[in-house]
Design an enzyme around this catalytic site. Structure first.
Site, PDB file in Angstrom:
ATOM      1  N   ILE A  10      34.810  29.059  11.131  1.00 45.17           N
ATOM      2  CA  ILE A  10      35.414  28.232   9.963  1.00 45.17           C
ATOM      3  C   ILE A  10      35.711  27.066  10.410  1.00 45.17           C
ATOM      4  O   ILE A  10      36.694  26.976  11.469  1.00 45.17           O
ATOM      5  CB  ILE A  10      36.499  28.995   9.489  1.00 45.17           C
ATOM      6  CG1 ILE A  10      36.273  30.338   9.020  1.00 45.17           C
ATOM      7  CG2 ILE A  10      37.169  28.100   8.247  1.00 45.17           C
ATOM      8  CD1 ILE A  10      35.166  30.309   7.861  1.00 45.17           C
ATOM      9  N   ASN A  32      40.463  37.339   7.991  1.00 49.28           N
ATOM     10  CA  ASN A  32      38.989  38.070   8.171  1.00 49.28           C
ATOM     11  C   ASN A  32      39.253  39.465   8.619  1.00 49.28           C
ATOM     12  O   ASN A  32      40.361  39.854   9.005  1.00 49.28           O
ATOM     13  CB  ASN A  32      38.559  37.350   9.679  1.00 49.28           C
ATOM     14  CG  ASN A  32      37.337  37.858  10.158  1.00 49.28           C
ATOM     15  OD1 ASN A  32      36.145  38.344   9.150  1.00 49.28           O
ATOM     16  ND2 ASN A  32      37.215  38.248  11.281  1.00 49.28           N
ATOM     17  N   HIS A  89      37.725  42.346  11.083  1.00 47.19           N
ATOM     18  CA  HIS A  89      36.919  42.614  12.323  1.00 47.19           C
ATOM     19  C   HIS A  89      36.721  43.927  12.595  1.00 47.19           C
ATOM     20  O   HIS A  89      37.898  44.891  12.488  1.00 47.19           O
ATOM     21  CB  HIS A  89      37.475  41.919  13.647  1.00 47.19           C
ATOM     22  CG  HIS A  89      36.682  42.039  14.468  1.00 47.19           C
ATOM     23  ND1 HIS A  89      35.520  41.094  14.751  1.00 47.19           N
ATOM     24  CD2 HIS A  89      36.744  42.928  15.679  1.00 47.19           C
ATOM     25  CE1 HIS A  89      34.981  41.339  15.967  1.00 47.19           C
ATOM     26  NE2 HIS A  89      35.606  42.362  16.635  1.00 47.19           N
TER      27      HIS A  89
HETATM   28  C1  GRF Z   1      32.148  44.767   8.288  1.00 48.94           C
HETATM   29  O1  GRF Z   1      32.046  45.883   9.235  1.00 48.94           O
HETATM   30  C2  GRF Z   1      33.284  43.629   8.608  1.00 48.94           C
HETATM   31  O2  GRF Z   1      34.280  44.434   9.338  1.00 48.94           O
HETATM   32  C3  GRF Z   1      32.237  42.663   9.550  1.00 48.94           C
HETATM   33  O3  GRF Z   1      31.299  43.002   9.296  1.00 48.94           O
HETATM   34  C4  GRF Z   1      30.876  43.810   8.311  1.00 48.94           C
HETATM   35  C5  GRF Z   1      30.280  43.560   6.962  1.00 48.94           C
HETATM   36  O4  GRF Z   1      29.836  44.571   6.135  1.00 48.94           O
HETATM   37  N1  GRF Z   1      33.106  41.633   9.592  1.00 48.94           N
HETATM   38  P1  GRF Z   1      29.717  44.485   4.810  1.00 48.94           P
HETATM   39  O5  GRF Z   1      28.752  43.341   4.584  1.00 48.94           O
HETATM   40  O6  GRF Z   1      30.849  44.176   4.232  1.00 48.94           O
HETATM   41  O7  GRF Z   1      28.996  45.582   4.311  1.00 48.94           O
END
Ligand code: GRF
Length: 187
Positions: free
Chosen positions: A88, A102, A104
């Site tokens: 970002i 965010n 993670h």
């Molecule tokens: C998730 O596991 C999130 O934690 C990470 O990227 C993944 C996205 O999955 N940052 P989705 O696109 O929401 O299915």
């Protein structure tokens, strides 16, 4: 009405989960989803869920005020990164202090940083024979995965869990907790 704008780069299953969670809310709505990938599956989900979906390219995002102005136009109260892969830029962080978050898919500060996303995270955790993993919801600053932690949840890993099984456990935690944490931040 408090307004959420979601940024997503890929599948968008978290985006869909958040949209559904707030669908009937009288006080919080998902106004739009923005993506940096024109072919991202999240745009199909937006069509199906009747949520505005927008694509922007690198020029609009970095080194220009275009996306900031777009967020202002949408009157965003919270910018939610849900599987969004670009760093970002500081003009967005400055315009939205403590309003960009965010998720993670690991227990930060472990397994974070540039290049640590999706199955790469789960693979590294498997390779290191970790016995637990989880999710971290955090504020976003200029560095990948380093902003202040808002929330974490954990799950155990069994020795016979493969990468898919780990990913599934983490996704379950994401679906359960991410909308609730967002709701708390906005009320
Ligand atoms: C998730 O596991 C999130 O934690 C990470 O990227 C993944 C996205 O999955 N940052 P989705 O696109 O929401 O299915």
């Amino acid at each position: 009405m408090k307004r959420i704008v979601i940024l997503a780069s890929g599948s968008g299953s978290n985006a869909e989960n958040i949209i559904k969670y707030f669908k009937e809310s009288p006080s919080i709505e998902v106004s739009a989803v923005l993506t940096n990938k024109g072919t991202a599956k999240v745009l199909e989900r937006c069509d199906r869920l009747n949520i505005p979906g927008f694509y922007f390219n690198r020029a609009a995002f970095t080194g220009s005020q275009t996306v900031v102005q777009f967020l202002e136009g949408l009157q965003a109260d919270l910018v939610v990164l849900a599987g969004f892969l670009w760093k970002i830029p500081s003009n967005i962080i400055d315009a939205y202090p403590n309003k960009v978050i965010n998720i993670h898919p690991a227990l930060l500060p472990k397994y974070g940083g540039k290049g640590m996303y999706g199955d790469r995270v789960h693979q590294a955790i498997k390779d290191n024979q970790e016995t637990e993993t989880g999710i971290t919801i955090h504020y976003v600053n200029e560095h990948y995965d380093e902003g202040a932690i808002i929330f974490q949840a954990r799950t155990t890993i069994n020795p016979d869990d493969n990468v898919d099984a780990i990913a599934q456990k983490v996704h379950q935690l994401e679906y359960e907790h991410f909308p609730k944490v967002i709701e708390k931040l906005l009320t």
